[in-house]
Design an enzyme around this catalytic site. Structure first.
Site, PDB file in Angstrom:
ATOM      1  N   ALA A   1       0.785  -1.234   0.000  1.00  7.29           N
ATOM      2  CA  ALA A   1       0.000   0.000   0.000  1.00  7.29           C
ATOM      3  C   ALA A   1       0.819   1.288   0.000  1.00  7.29           C
ATOM      4  CB  ALA A   1      -0.953   0.001   1.200  1.00  7.29           C
ATOM      5  N   ALA A   2       1.960   1.319   0.683  1.00 12.31           N
ATOM      6  CA  ALA A   2       2.697   2.574   0.841  1.00 12.31           C
ATOM      7  C   ALA A   2       3.128   3.109  -0.526  1.00 12.31           C
ATOM      8  CB  ALA A   2       3.905   2.364   1.740  1.00 12.31           C
ATOM      9  N   PRO A   3       3.121   4.451  -0.705  1.00  7.47           N
ATOM     10  CA  PRO A   3       2.884   5.508   0.283  1.00  7.47           C
ATOM     11  C   PRO A   3       1.423   5.791   0.599  1.00  7.47           C
ATOM     12  CG  PRO A   3       3.433   6.491  -1.819  1.00  7.47           C
ATOM     13  CD  PRO A   3       3.555   5.009  -2.005  1.00  7.47           C
TER      14      PRO A   3
ATOM     15  N   SER B   1      -1.473   6.607  -1.813  1.00  3.00           N
ATOM     16  CA  SER B   1      -2.395   7.389  -2.638  1.00  3.00           C
ATOM     17  C   SER B   1      -3.557   6.525  -3.131  1.00  3.00           C
ATOM     18  CB  SER B   1      -1.652   8.006  -3.821  1.00  3.00           C
ATOM     19  OG  SER B   1      -0.972   7.013  -4.571  1.00  3.00           O
TER      20      SER B   1
ATOM     21  N   ASP C   1      -0.735  -3.890  -6.125  1.00  2.00           N
ATOM     22  CA  ASP C   1       0.143  -2.956  -6.834  1.00  2.00           C
ATOM     23  C   ASP C   1       1.576  -3.388  -6.528  1.00  2.00           C
ATOM     24  OD1 ASP C   1       0.591  -0.645  -8.446  1.00  2.00           O
ATOM     25  OD2 ASP C   1       1.179   0.431  -6.646  1.00  2.00           O
TER      26      ASP C   1
ATOM     27  N   CYS D   1       4.024  -0.137 -12.320  1.00  2.18           N
ATOM     28  CA  CYS D   1       4.438   1.046 -13.078  1.00  2.18           C
ATOM     29  C   CYS D   1       5.631   0.688 -13.954  1.00  2.18           C
ATOM     30  CB  CYS D   1       4.759   2.218 -12.147  1.00  2.18           C
ATOM     31  SG  CYS D   1       5.849   1.819 -10.783  1.00  2.18           S
TER      32      CYS D   1
END
Length: 712
Positions: free
Chosen positions: A186-188, A190, A269, A322
């Site tokens: 999860a970090a950071p 957004s 993610d 990404c």
């Protein structure tokens, strides 16, 4: 080990200072040397992948990567003030940019056009992109008001400065208020903030669902805590676990039996090489090579696999990176789908983001070593690279790859809409995965329906107990919930003093200290169930909203006061000690600093005076409402303190300017132009040294200010 540096580098005292005139290769003649944004291996590798339809489009993609990333932000969606914030941005800040653009065009015909662009695929015009980089906004005086606005509104949690493509995964995940959601890496935070907003879509009720935000890095978990505090969610838990071995979460049923909780939505993610972020992380350019992705394929697969195990049948999991490299993208999805057989399918979610430009997923790709030599099949790989490149990283055979429908994946390229690079795929679970213990799964599900305890022997056989690892990171304070049968006088005082609704039950409140109760935190009952049922299983970093805080003895009969940090969650559920000030009253209170004397009650409006005089000293809720056509167009909820003769608003400085903007108040007291401050310093220096030059404001800014003043 230790803290002694044995091989300390020697300082070269004979080194001559650098000639200031020698700034070749440095941007604007100052700062660090610019990184050369070129890498032939990068271009050749993605030419071989056939990401684009032509060589011209490939070169267009490379040129886009070489430019700085435009700034983008989104407005927090579940706040009642979200529409008001959007209107302020459109009518005030974007209007100033339009006037400034006209002034720049008048001064120079080739001046770049500054235009904000609404992201049409994001709902309700709540996301925007500027054709300016963050660096441009920060350095140019013409944009200092916009820069101050972005900073203050981000601090108060009303906007998130988030990369455009980073907003996509949570949109296609389709989160509802009743869903149990897991954000594995999860970090950071957004994307986590978007998930929290989704489950709080109805502000009048406490959601049935929750968001569990996990990260393996203990220090980065506190970035998630910061995001949660800004959004004031009672249905949010931050955990600290390796995502590949995230533990099962148990729930205690009404009859005392235990069941395993499955998530309705999972966001994976995954950690990646990040070559899609080269526009903002230029240091990737010289380091990039095609073999880097092979080192990450394994952990990405294990994270995604664990996410599917934790996902409920019928639920959805979004896998995103990404990175543009197929080894980190399609190869992971293809491996998962092949091993899951028909229990998981790839879903087309392009309808969730109408208008978004993207490329469909690849069905064929190649791998590369550090020398950029390409391999289309595992049989072509030299034995020396067998530990780096594995068969699962290559495309499946032609007959099998067609059944996987990899074209349903989405790859966003930077030149398509001036963004970063990104990859998204959505998986739906139709049945338990083949490697899951089918008998245990079906028995567990049946027992949950019948309210029976699962067989502990099966759990032991399938998951043998492992040696508990040593706790890494800061040791958190305990989470101690109030019990219904306990006679805590503090909570009874609070309930009677503010007439707290029965929606906020006593059992929903917790404290972080066993000996004294300085603060009361509020969570949903589901969060309480998870915390109490998994004390030895789940490493929880933070949860709960600060609802009530201990106040000093100021003449109030109640020992606790309302906390501004949780006002959005508590004020809607109290019925007493509510004051409705006018716009002028609210502006007076917000302009008073903490060190100043608070406004006197006698100086407020008659309506506010009458309401305050009827109350005894203590904490109060301030509610300001504006209506249009009989509907609430703006709702502001603040915490204050009513003294004998004065009234003070307990609002931090960064939130004061936000509320002043909402009601159209004067913000000049808090708006600081750092360039004016710098000029003041230069003027003082010029008195002692006449050679010091003063940087004057650009004429376009002066003209813009005069036009805006005339218009207002």
């Amino acid at each position: 080990m230790g803290g002694i540096r044995r091989n300390k580098r020697r300082q070269n005292h004979d080194k001559k200072p650098r000639d200031p005139s020698d700034w070749s290769g440095h941007k604007d003649g100052r700062g660090y040397k610019d990184i050369l944004r070129e890498n032939a291996k990068f271009v050749d590798f993605y030419r071989a992948q056939k990401l684009t339809d032509s060589e011209e489009e490939l070169q267009e993609m490379v040129r886009a990567f070489q430019r700085d990333l435009p700034a983008s932000f989104r407005i927090t969606g579940f706040r009642s003030q979200a529409v008001a914030v959007r209107n302020i941005i459109e009518s005030q800040f974007f209007r100033e940019l339009a006037i400034l653009k006209e002034q720049q065009a008048a001064e120079s015909g080739d001046c770049p056009v500054v235009e904000p662009k609404c992201l049409t695929w994001y709902p309700d015009r709540m996301a925007w992109q500027l054709n300016l980089s963050r660096k441009d906004i920060r350095r140019e005086e013409a944009y200092f008001k916009l820069h101050n606005f972005l900073i203050s509104e981000t601090d108060s949690g009303n906007i998130s400065r988030q990369e455009t493509v980073s907003m996509i995964p949570t949109l296609v995940l389709d989160v509802q208020s009743h869903h149990k959601v897991l954000d594995m890496c999860a970090a950071p935070g957004s994307k986590t903030a978007q998930l929290i907003e989704a489950i709080h879509s109805d502000e009048t009720q406490i959601p049935e669902g929750l968001v569990v935000a996990n990260d393996s890095d203990n220090s980065r978990c506190y970035l998630l805590v910061h995001q949660a505090k800004r959004l004031q969610s009672s249905n949010f838990i931050v955990t600290n676990h390796d995502a590949t071995i995230f533990p099962k979460i148990h729930l205690t049923q009404a009859d005392g039996s235990s069941s395993v909780m499955k998530f309705d939505r999972v966001l994976c993610d995954a950690p990646c090489s990040g070559d899609g972020t080269m526009r903002k992380n230029a240091d990737i350019w010289p380091k990039w090579n095609g073999a880097n992705s092979c080192n990450l394929h394994g952990i990405q697969y294990r994270v995604a696999k664990r996410g599917l195990e934790l996902l409920a049948v019928g639920g959805k999991m979004v896998y995103s990176t990404c990175s543009l490299n197929p080894v980190e993208d399609e190869a992971v999805i293809a491996r998962i789908l092949s091993e899951c057989e028909d229990t998981v399918e790839l879903v087309d979610v392009s309808a969730e983001v109408p208008g978004l430009k993207f490329k469909p997923g690849l069905s064929q790709w190649v791998l590369a070593d550090k020398e950029n030599k390409f391999y289309a099949k595992f049989d072509e790989v030299p034995e020396v690279h067998h530990s780096l490149m594995r068969p699962s990283m290559f495309p499946p055979p032609v007959g099998e790859v067609e059944k996987l429908h990899l074209e349903r994946c989405m790859r966003i390229l930077p030149h398509q809409q001036d963004t970063g690079g990104f990859f998204v795929a959505c998986l739906q679970k139709k049945a338990p995965c083949p490697w899951e213990n089918k008998k245990t799964y079906e028995t567990s599900e049946k027992n949950v329906e019948n309210g029976k305890r699962p067989n502990a022997d099966d759990e032991t056989r399938t998951n043998p107990k492992k040696k508990q690892s040593r706790y890494q990171g800061f040791k958190e304070d305990p989470f101690i919930y109030l019990k219904k049968e306990d006679a805590e006088t503090e909570f009874e005082e609070v309930k009677n003093f503010f007439e707290v609704s029965d929606v906020l039950r006593k059992e929903m409140f917790l404290t972080r200290c066993a000996t004294s109760r300085k603060n009361l935190y509020f969570t949903s009952m589901l969060v309480r169930n998870i915390l109490e049922s998994n004390q030895d299983r789940l490493k929880v970093i933070n949860t709960g909203v600060k609802a009530f805080a201990k106040c000093e003895n100021k003449g109030s009969p109640c020992a606790l006061r309302l906390a501004q940090e949780g006002s959005l969650m508590t004020i809607p559920f109290i019925k007493k000690r509510i004051v409705t000030p006018t716009k002028a009253d609210l502006e007076t209170m917000l302009l008073a600093n903490d060190i100043d004397l608070p406004p006197k009650i006698a100086d407020l409006s008659e309506v506010a005076r009458n309401q305050l005089n009827a109350l005894i000293t203590g904490s109060i809720a301030l509610i300001y409402e504006e209506k249009e056509d009989g509907k609430t167009s703006l709702l502001v909820e603040l915490v204050g303190w009513k003294g004998k003769e004065t009234l003070r608003a307990y609002v931090p400085k960064n939130e004061r300017i936000h509320f002043l903007r909402l009601i159209g108040g004067d913000t000049s007291k808090f708006e600081k132009n750092k360039f004016d401050i710098k000029r003041g310093i230069q003027q003082n220096q010029q008195k002692s040294d006449p050679e010091v030059k003063i940087q004057e404001p650009p004429q376009s800014l002066v003209d813009t200010e005069s036009i805006i003043q005339k218009a207002t």
